[in-house]
Design a protein around this motif. Sequence first.
Motif, PDB file in Angstrom:
ATOM      1  N   ILE A  96       4.830  44.786  79.893  1.00  0.00           N
ATOM      2  CA  ILE A  96       4.487  43.533  79.913  1.00  0.00           C
ATOM      3  C   ILE A  96       4.717  43.102  78.486  1.00  0.00           C
ATOM      4  O   ILE A  96       4.095  43.313  77.556  1.00  0.00           O
ATOM      5  CB  ILE A  96       3.275  42.841  80.473  1.00  0.00           C
ATOM      6  CG1 ILE A  96       2.873  43.356  81.929  1.00  0.00           C
ATOM      7  CG2 ILE A  96       2.991  41.268  80.411  1.00  0.00           C
ATOM      8  CD1 ILE A  96       1.675  42.893  82.557  1.00  0.00           C
ATOM      9  N   CYS A  97       5.932  42.086  78.360  1.00  0.00           N
ATOM     10  CA  CYS A  97       6.264  41.895  76.978  1.00  0.00           C
ATOM     11  C   CYS A  97       5.423  40.622  76.475  1.00  0.00           C
ATOM     12  O   CYS A  97       5.016  40.044  77.441  1.00  0.00           O
ATOM     13  CB  CYS A  97       7.874  41.425  77.076  1.00  0.00           C
ATOM     14  SG  CYS A  97       8.585  40.845  75.580  1.00  0.00           S
ATOM     15  N   THR A  98       5.416  40.241  75.444  1.00  0.00           N
ATOM     16  CA  THR A  98       4.661  38.959  74.978  1.00  0.00           C
ATOM     17  C   THR A  98       5.364  37.752  75.542  1.00  0.00           C
ATOM     18  O   THR A  98       4.489  36.755  76.044  1.00  0.00           O
ATOM     19  CB  THR A  98       4.926  39.080  73.322  1.00  0.00           C
ATOM     20  OG1 THR A  98       4.515  40.272  72.791  1.00  0.00           O
ATOM     21  CG2 THR A  98       4.184  38.074  72.770  1.00  0.00           C
ATOM     22  N   GLY A 150      10.068  39.829  83.649  1.00  0.00           N
ATOM     23  CA  GLY A 150      10.027  41.335  83.195  1.00  0.00           C
ATOM     24  C   GLY A 150      11.336  41.472  82.481  1.00  0.00           C
ATOM     25  O   GLY A 150      12.171  41.195  83.336  1.00  0.00           O
ATOM     26  N   HIS A 151      11.537  42.744  81.693  1.00  0.00           N
ATOM     27  CA  HIS A 151      12.786  43.085  81.250  1.00  0.00           C
ATOM     28  C   HIS A 151      12.547  44.554  80.959  1.00  0.00           C
ATOM     29  O   HIS A 151      13.529  45.188  80.333  1.00  0.00           O
ATOM     30  CB  HIS A 151      13.459  42.149  80.065  1.00  0.00           C
ATOM     31  CG  HIS A 151      12.488  41.654  79.276  1.00  0.00           C
ATOM     32  ND1 HIS A 151      11.829  40.460  79.310  1.00  0.00           N
ATOM     33  CD2 HIS A 151      12.288  42.275  78.007  1.00  0.00           C
ATOM     34  CE1 HIS A 151      11.199  40.512  78.129  1.00  0.00           C
ATOM     35  NE2 HIS A 151      11.500  41.521  77.264  1.00  0.00           N
ATOM     36  N   GLU A 152      11.311  44.744  80.437  1.00  0.00           N
ATOM     37  CA  GLU A 152      11.142  45.962  79.759  1.00  0.00           C
ATOM     38  C   GLU A 152      10.850  47.145  80.979  1.00  0.00           C
ATOM     39  O   GLU A 152       9.700  47.535  81.008  1.00  0.00           O
ATOM     40  CB  GLU A 152      10.047  46.095  78.615  1.00  0.00           C
ATOM     41  CG  GLU A 152      10.066  44.919  77.668  1.00  0.00           C
ATOM     42  CD  GLU A 152       8.971  44.940  76.599  1.00  0.00           C
ATOM     43  OE1 GLU A 152       8.142  45.855  76.707  1.00  0.00           O
ATOM     44  OE2 GLU A 152       9.338  44.190  75.537  1.00  0.00           O
ATOM     45  N   SER A 153      12.019  47.430  81.326  1.00  0.00           N
ATOM     46  CA  SER A 153      11.689  48.528  82.548  1.00  0.00           C
ATOM     47  C   SER A 153      12.446  49.651  82.535  1.00  0.00           C
ATOM     48  O   SER A 153      13.487  49.892  81.971  1.00  0.00           O
ATOM     49  CB  SER A 153      11.951  47.810  84.034  1.00  0.00           C
ATOM     50  OG  SER A 153      13.271  47.571  84.297  1.00  0.00           O
ATOM     51  N   MET A 208      12.972  50.858  75.476  1.00  0.00           N
ATOM     52  CA  MET A 208      14.275  50.978  74.949  1.00  0.00           C
ATOM     53  C   MET A 208      14.395  49.283  74.564  1.00  0.00           C
ATOM     54  O   MET A 208      14.990  48.880  73.691  1.00  0.00           O
ATOM     55  CB  MET A 208      15.193  51.291  76.002  1.00  0.00           C
ATOM     56  CG  MET A 208      16.440  51.515  75.212  1.00  0.00           C
ATOM     57  SD  MET A 208      17.922  51.566  76.462  1.00  0.00           S
ATOM     58  CE  MET A 208      17.650  49.945  77.450  1.00  0.00           C
ATOM     59  N   GLU A 209      14.016  48.395  75.374  1.00  0.00           N
ATOM     60  CA  GLU A 209      14.382  47.092  75.168  1.00  0.00           C
ATOM     61  C   GLU A 209      13.787  46.485  73.931  1.00  0.00           C
ATOM     62  O   GLU A 209      14.438  46.028  73.165  1.00  0.00           O
ATOM     63  CB  GLU A 209      14.141  46.028  76.497  1.00  0.00           C
ATOM     64  CG  GLU A 209      14.752  44.726  76.207  1.00  0.00           C
ATOM     65  CD  GLU A 209      13.849  43.819  75.687  1.00  0.00           C
ATOM     66  OE1 GLU A 209      14.441  42.798  75.145  1.00  0.00           O
ATOM     67  OE2 GLU A 209      12.576  44.074  75.565  1.00  0.00           O
ATOM     68  N   PRO A 210      12.358  46.650  73.938  1.00  0.00           N
ATOM     69  CA  PRO A 210      11.674  46.262  72.463  1.00  0.00           C
ATOM     70  C   PRO A 210      12.443  46.925  71.219  1.00  0.00           C
ATOM     71  O   PRO A 210      12.689  46.159  70.214  1.00  0.00           O
ATOM     72  CB  PRO A 210      10.298  46.302  72.760  1.00  0.00           C
ATOM     73  CG  PRO A 210      10.215  47.162  74.004  1.00  0.00           C
ATOM     74  CD  PRO A 210      11.535  47.079  74.708  1.00  0.00           C
ATOM     75  N   PHE A 267      -2.064  46.800  72.974  1.00  0.00           N
ATOM     76  CA  PHE A 267      -0.673  47.275  72.833  1.00  0.00           C
ATOM     77  C   PHE A 267       0.028  46.985  74.284  1.00  0.00           C
ATOM     78  O   PHE A 267      -0.526  46.130  74.995  1.00  0.00           O
ATOM     79  CB  PHE A 267      -0.879  48.424  72.608  1.00  0.00           C
ATOM     80  CG  PHE A 267      -1.030  48.917  71.157  1.00  0.00           C
ATOM     81  CD1 PHE A 267      -0.139  48.553  70.199  1.00  0.00           C
ATOM     82  CD2 PHE A 267      -2.290  49.267  70.741  1.00  0.00           C
ATOM     83  CE1 PHE A 267      -0.715  48.734  68.864  1.00  0.00           C
ATOM     84  CE2 PHE A 267      -2.740  49.458  69.561  1.00  0.00           C
ATOM     85  CZ  PHE A 267      -1.876  49.316  68.559  1.00  0.00           C
ATOM     86  N   ARG A 268       1.088  47.528  74.634  1.00  0.00           N
ATOM     87  CA  ARG A 268       1.801  47.312  75.783  1.00  0.00           C
ATOM     88  C   ARG A 268       0.994  47.537  77.090  1.00  0.00           C
ATOM     89  O   ARG A 268       0.420  48.908  77.029  1.00  0.00           O
ATOM     90  CB  ARG A 268       3.131  47.923  75.891  1.00  0.00           C
ATOM     91  CG  ARG A 268       4.269  47.356  75.242  1.00  0.00           C
ATOM     92  CD  ARG A 268       4.590  45.969  75.881  1.00  0.00           C
ATOM     93  NE  ARG A 268       5.785  45.271  75.181  1.00  0.00           N
ATOM     94  CZ  ARG A 268       5.906  44.338  74.061  1.00  0.00           C
ATOM     95  NH1 ARG A 268       4.837  43.962  73.736  1.00  0.00           N
ATOM     96  NH2 ARG A 268       6.911  43.948  73.445  1.00  0.00           N
ATOM     97  N   VAL A 269       1.165  46.683  78.135  1.00  0.00           N
ATOM     98  CA  VAL A 269       0.379  47.048  79.431  1.00  0.00           C
ATOM     99  C   VAL A 269       1.609  47.555  80.231  1.00  0.00           C
ATOM    100  O   VAL A 269       2.427  46.643  80.391  1.00  0.00           O
ATOM    101  CB  VAL A 269      -0.706  45.813  79.812  1.00  0.00           C
ATOM    102  CG1 VAL A 269      -0.998  46.148  81.465  1.00  0.00           C
ATOM    103  CG2 VAL A 269      -1.813  45.663  78.874  1.00  0.00           C
TER     104      VAL A 269
HETATM  105 ZN   LIG Z   1      10.608  42.239  75.485  1.00  0.00          ZN
END
Ligand SMILES: [Zn+2]
Length: 348
Positions: free
Chosen positions: A41-43, A63-66, A152-154, A342-344
């Motif tokens: 889950i991104c900010t 969502g995009h960090e997958s 990879m995305e962040p 941090f990232r969930v």
């Molecule tokens: Zn992101």
Amino acid sequence: MEIKTMRFGVLTEKGHAEVRERPLPEMGPDEVLVKQEACNICTTDYQQWLGQREGRGYPMASGHESAGTVVAVGEKVLDLKPGDRVALAYVTCGICDSCKRGRGCTNNEIGPKKISPDGYRGMFAYADYAVRPARALIKMNPSLSPSEAAFMEPLAAVVKGLDKLRVKPLETVVVVGAGTMGLLNAQAARAMGCRVIVSELMEHKLQVAREMGFEVMDGSACDPVQEIMRLTDGKGADAAILAVAATKVNQQALDLVKHVDGRILFFGAAYPTPAIDIDSNVIHYRRLELIGTFGADLTDFCTAADMLNQGVVQVAPLIEKNKYSLDHIQEAFAEAATPGKFRVSVLL
Ligand SMILES: [Zn+2]
Ligand SMILES: [Zn+2]
């Protein structure tokens, strides 16, 4: 077993995420069927859940960090095969002017602003299965867990920012904020040969930064400007990366960097918008560079994948212990939106 439907998480309004099902789109010749395994889950995602980014619209299949595993590939796909671990980059058209120049896609029929025929915005990254163009997938080291590969995305956004900041080996870089993005910036800058000093207010984040081997300063217990001057023999840092957005941090950054030729990277956004008050003569005489960054281009995704695949950047400490199944996406958003996390990771 033929997979005909996909289950996905969707934000329907402020503060509400739920799971829905839709038919899986047909896979084209240059597309790939992916079993998506994790989406972090991104900010930007939880800020919309909090109602801070309403302009992005609903229903948002966000969502995009997958990351996940390839199940099947279309007949024209050359470099991916079933079983490969992949992470998702941005879906681009490849034919608009911006794509041809290697920058983000501006084609609203295909790019990030696309609305699906059934009315959803977003990339359907909180989904168990998805059909993706092969060009939007990057192969990842199978030794990374799906939650790790999803960084990879962040990390690509970090690579873009460091490229714009033009960091050089042996430079001193201050990273303000030791959240997920701060510690990704710090690790990537260190991988590029910089001396990195991390500034943070929260003790548990300072601890993670220390465990990663960084010089840290507790901004609540010292004057960050004086401390940076002490650590740099009065010179100031070559560059500052602001991984938190706040008016106070913006103002302070002007004094953290060296008097002449200092560079400041504005990495994050916040709502309401933070301000910065600066006299343009100061920018002129100090030859200051105020640099913005946002998103990433395909080349940055490839560099970010290299960093993760080679183990140069460690992301396991940046993932919260509690993992959520797709059915518990609402609780996952609630945890992600809790300050100091941090990232969930949502496991699909
Ligand atoms: Zn992101
Ligand atoms: Zn394009």
